[in-house]
Design a protein around this motif. Structure first.
Motif, PDB file in Angstrom:
ATOM      1  N   VAL A 182       0.867  -1.050   0.106  1.00 63.99           N
ATOM      2  CA  VAL A 182       0.071   0.060  -0.044  1.00 63.99           C
ATOM      3  C   VAL A 182       0.928   1.234   0.026  1.00 63.99           C
ATOM      4  CG1 VAL A 182      -1.747   1.303   1.286  1.00 63.99           C
ATOM      5  CG2 VAL A 182      -1.848  -1.264   1.175  1.00 63.99           C
ATOM      6  N   GLY A 190       0.515   5.341  -0.129  1.00 65.61           N
ATOM      7  CA  GLY A 190      -0.665   6.348   0.044  1.00 65.61           C
ATOM      8  C   GLY A 190      -1.998   5.618   0.008  1.00 65.61           C
ATOM      9  N   ASN A 191      -2.956   6.061  -0.871  1.00 65.74           N
ATOM     10  CA  ASN A 191      -4.193   5.332  -1.005  1.00 65.74           C
ATOM     11  C   ASN A 191      -4.198   4.426  -2.256  1.00 65.74           C
ATOM     12  OD1 ASN A 191      -3.859   7.337  -3.186  1.00 65.74           O
ATOM     13  ND2 ASN A 191      -6.166   8.027  -2.683  1.00 65.74           N
ATOM     14  N   SER A 192      -3.215   4.034  -2.495  1.00 69.38           N
ATOM     15  CA  SER A 192      -3.109   2.923  -3.613  1.00 69.38           C
ATOM     16  C   SER A 192      -2.738   1.522  -3.261  1.00 69.38           C
ATOM     17  CB  SER A 192      -2.075   3.601  -4.754  1.00 69.38           C
ATOM     18  OG  SER A 192      -2.560   4.842  -5.159  1.00 69.38           O
ATOM     19  N   ILE A 193      -3.206   0.573  -3.807  1.00 68.69           N
ATOM     20  CA  ILE A 193      -2.689  -0.852  -3.637  1.00 68.69           C
ATOM     21  C   ILE A 193      -1.854  -1.081  -4.829  1.00 68.69           C
ATOM     22  CG2 ILE A 193      -3.463  -3.198  -3.448  1.00 68.69           C
ATOM     23  CD1 ILE A 193      -6.279  -2.315  -2.442  1.00 68.69           C
TER      24      ILE A 193
END
Length: 80
Positions: free
Chosen positions: A37, A39-42
């Motif tokens: 992960v 930030g707000n990304s996978i």
């Protein structure tokens, strides 16, 4: 950019990866992925997989050559 939905999968949740994406990445059923992960990304990456001896041998046309290697003249206290 493809959009996928998070769906219930047994007691977990999952997403389906479109076949076009799998083909682009040469991924197959049961391939392992590394997930992180940021930030707000996978981020999903195909996990490194060691090649078998047979796969390595095939990459050299099925032949292994043994040859002498010249390391140059000794420059220190090497044992001869």
């Amino acid at each position: 950019m493809d959009t996928v939905a998070v769906k219930k999968w047994g007691n977990s949740q999952g997403i389906r990866i479109p076949k076009t994406v799998l083909n682009q990445l040469d991924m197959h059923i049961s391939d392992e992925l590394e997930m992180s992960v940021v930030g707000n990304s996978i981020i999903l990456k195909k996990a490194f997989q060691h090649k078998t001896f047979e796969e390595r041998l095939a990459a050299y046309g099925g032949k292994i050559s043994v040859c002498d290697f010249d390391w140059g003249e000794p420059v220190g206290k090497e044992l001869l």
